[in-house]
Every structure is written in C-alpha cells, then in structure tokens.
Design a protein around this motif. Structure first.
Motif, PDB file in Angstrom:
ATOM      1  N   GLU A  37       0.830  -1.211   0.000  1.00 46.75           N
ATOM      2  CA  GLU A  37       0.000   0.000   0.000  1.00 46.75           C
ATOM      3  C   GLU A  37       0.865   1.261   0.000  1.00 46.75           C
ATOM      4  O   GLU A  37       0.649   2.189  -0.775  1.00 46.75           O
ATOM      5  CB  GLU A  37      -0.927  -0.012   1.216  1.00 46.75           C
ATOM      6  N   LEU A  38       1.859   1.289   0.881  1.00 49.18           N
ATOM      7  CA  LEU A  38       2.727   2.459   0.968  1.00 49.18           C
ATOM      8  C   LEU A  38       3.514   2.659  -0.323  1.00 49.18           C
ATOM      9  O   LEU A  38       3.715   3.790  -0.763  1.00 49.18           O
ATOM     10  CB  LEU A  38       3.675   2.327   2.162  1.00 49.18           C
ATOM     11  N   LYS A  39       3.958   1.598  -0.931  1.00 45.34           N
ATOM     12  CA  LYS A  39       4.743   1.660  -2.167  1.00 45.34           C
ATOM     13  C   LYS A  39       4.039   2.501  -3.222  1.00 45.34           C
ATOM     14  O   LYS A  39       4.677   3.182  -4.013  1.00 45.34           O
ATOM     15  CB  LYS A  39       4.982   0.225  -2.668  1.00 45.34           C
ATOM     16  N   ASN A  40       2.712   2.488  -3.213  1.00 46.06           N
ATOM     17  CA  ASN A  40       1.925   3.208  -4.225  1.00 46.06           C
ATOM     18  C   ASN A  40       1.490   4.597  -3.780  1.00 46.06           C
ATOM     19  O   ASN A  40       0.682   5.226  -4.450  1.00 46.06           O
ATOM     20  CB  ASN A  40       0.702   2.373  -4.613  1.00 46.06           C
ATOM     21  N   ASP A  41       2.014   5.088  -2.656  1.00 43.87           N
ATOM     22  CA  ASP A  41       1.658   6.410  -2.143  1.00 43.87           C
ATOM     23  C   ASP A  41       2.908   7.288  -2.159  1.00 43.87           C
ATOM     24  O   ASP A  41       3.678   7.316  -1.193  1.00 43.87           O
ATOM     25  CB  ASP A  41       1.088   6.274  -0.720  1.00 43.87           C
ATOM     26  N   ASP A  42       3.115   7.998  -3.261  1.00 42.22           N
ATOM     27  CA  ASP A  42       4.338   8.786  -3.436  1.00 42.22           C
ATOM     28  C   ASP A  42       4.533   9.825  -2.337  1.00 42.22           C
ATOM     29  O   ASP A  42       5.654  10.031  -1.868  1.00 42.22           O
ATOM     30  CB  ASP A  42       4.336   9.484  -4.798  1.00 42.22           C
ATOM     31  N   PHE A  43       3.460  10.482  -1.931  1.00 44.04           N
ATOM     32  CA  PHE A  43       3.563  11.516  -0.899  1.00 44.04           C
ATOM     33  C   PHE A  43       4.079  10.920   0.416  1.00 44.04           C
ATOM     34  O   PHE A  43       5.024  11.426   1.016  1.00 44.04           O
ATOM     35  CB  PHE A  43       2.213  12.205  -0.682  1.00 44.04           C
ATOM     36  N   MET A  44       3.459   9.818   0.873  1.00 41.30           N
ATOM     37  CA  MET A  44       3.888   9.202   2.133  1.00 41.30           C
ATOM     38  C   MET A  44       5.283   8.598   2.010  1.00 41.30           C
ATOM     39  O   MET A  44       6.052   8.615   2.978  1.00 41.30           O
ATOM     40  CB  MET A  44       2.870   8.159   2.602  1.00 41.30           C
ATOM     41  N   CYS A  45       5.632   8.087   0.852  1.00 40.94           N
ATOM     42  CA  CYS A  45       6.998   7.583   0.647  1.00 40.94           C
ATOM     43  C   CYS A  45       8.006   8.700   0.892  1.00 40.94           C
ATOM     44  O   CYS A  45       9.024   8.488   1.562  1.00 40.94           O
ATOM     45  CB  CYS A  45       7.168   7.034  -0.767  1.00 40.94           C
ATOM     46  N   ASP A  46       7.722   9.888   0.362  1.00 40.78           N
ATOM     47  CA  ASP A  46       8.617  11.021   0.577  1.00 40.78           C
ATOM     48  C   ASP A  46       8.726  11.371   2.056  1.00 40.78           C
ATOM     49  O   ASP A  46       9.816  11.659   2.556  1.00 40.78           O
ATOM     50  CB  ASP A  46       8.143  12.243  -0.214  1.00 40.78           C
ATOM     51  N   ILE A  47       7.611  11.335   2.773  1.00 37.85           N
ATOM     52  CA  ILE A  47       7.608  11.643   4.205  1.00 37.85           C
ATOM     53  C   ILE A  47       8.498  10.653   4.959  1.00 37.85           C
ATOM     54  O   ILE A  47       9.337  11.048   5.778  1.00 37.85           O
ATOM     55  CB  ILE A  47       6.174  11.610   4.786  1.00 37.85           C
ATOM     56  N   TYR A  48       8.319   9.364   4.697  1.00 38.56           N
ATOM     57  CA  TYR A  48       9.120   8.356   5.399  1.00 38.56           C
ATOM     58  C   TYR A  48      10.597   8.460   5.046  1.00 38.56           C
ATOM     59  O   TYR A  48      11.467   8.246   5.894  1.00 38.56           O
ATOM     60  CB  TYR A  48       8.589   6.955   5.134  1.00 38.56           C
ATOM     61  N   LYS A  49      10.907   8.788   3.818  1.00 40.18           N
ATOM     62  CA  LYS A  49      12.317   8.934   3.431  1.00 40.18           C
ATOM     63  C   LYS A  49      12.972  10.098   4.162  1.00 40.18           C
ATOM     64  O   LYS A  49      14.149  10.037   4.520  1.00 40.18           O
ATOM     65  CB  LYS A  49      12.432   9.096   1.918  1.00 40.18           C
ATOM     66  N   LEU A  50      12.216  11.154   4.406  1.00 41.68           N
ATOM     67  CA  LEU A  50      12.740  12.309   5.143  1.00 41.68           C
ATOM     68  C   LEU A  50      12.882  12.026   6.636  1.00 41.68           C
ATOM     69  O   LEU A  50      13.606  12.726   7.339  1.00 41.68           O
ATOM     70  CB  LEU A  50      11.826  13.518   4.942  1.00 41.68           C
TER      71      LEU A  50
END
Length: 158
Positions: A37-50
C-alpha cells in the motif's frame, strides 16, 4: 546480498524510535520498508524517506523485497507494517534472519501481551507457526527491553 541486521514489525514504520534507538543498536546503511500500500503512495513515501536522515530508505512491495535485498552488499533494517506482510515475504522465498515484533496495530480483538504490544489470536497463531518453521520470533518494543518469547506470552492470548 544485504546483511539483515534487524527485521521488525512496526505499523508506524519509520519514526523517532527507529531512528533514535533501533538503528543505534543495529547500525545500518539502508532501511527497507516492505509494504504494498505504501509503495503506491508517493507523498507518504517522501515523508518516510525524510524521517531517517543519514540513511538510505527504500520502500518496496513485499514481492520486490528479495530483489531489493540482492542488489547491494550492505547492512539493512527491514520493516513490515504488519505480521501478515512478514509472513507473505517468507512465502515469497525471502529468508529472514529473525522477526522482532514491536508495535502492532490494535483492534477490538487485540490483547496486550506486554507494554505497547497487543496481538489478536490470529496474529499470535501466525507468529507461532513462523517460529515453529525455524524463524526466531520475539517481542521487543524497545531495544532496552529484554526479548520476550512467544511461549512466555501464550497465557495472555485468549
């Protein structure tokens, strides 16, 4: 192939405790979050990477986990959002070194087995099955706590 320093179930994924505690006890170069699910959420991916400065963060589907582990020779932490995703990774042929059960999302059928960790009977049975198959499964909400075996919490799940 990457060396798995810690494999953890934590529905919060990357957060302060992971960055401030877990990767200090288990130093890694890369954090891999395996969650479809997260893999397909670009916005949340950016948040977790930060959320993990100084560490490479990869967010992959459960099916991509083995390929992601094989692409580099480094030290990694793998984080699953839930027990089912860890089970799916094993079913897909990923060899996990252990399974540290931390924060599991609670629901109506969940029962606390230790401070901060609640499991349903189904989750507990899945963990027992994985343990029986040879995976070292334990509960440890924070690194300063002792590892808790499944046997020691069996009477808390009804």
């Amino acid at each position: 192939m990457a060396k798995q320093r810690i494999v953890r179930v934590d529905y919060r994924l990357i957060h302060g405790q992971v960055v401030a505690k877990w990767i200090k006890y288990h130093p890694v170069n890369r954090i891999i979050v395996a969650d479809d699910e997260l893999k397909n959420d670009d916005f949340m991916c950016d948040i977790y990477k930060l959320a993990a400065p100084g560490n490479e963060v990869e967010i992959v589907s459960v099916a991509e986990l083995e390929e992601t582990l094989n692409k580099k020779n480094d030290d990694v932490m793998i984080i699953f959002k839930d027990i089912r995703n860890a089970q799916r990774a094993l079913e897909n042929g990923v060899e996990l070194v252990e399974l540290n059960v931390g924060a599991v999302q609670t629901g109506k059928a969940s029962q606390f087995v230790t401070s901060g960790v609640a499991l349903t009977m189904e989750e507990f049975e899945t963990l027992k099955q994985l343990d029986t198959q040879g995976l070292n499964v334990y509960i440890q909400p924070i690194p300063e706590n002792e590892k808790i075996t499944l046997e020691s919490i069996a009477n808390k799940i009804k």
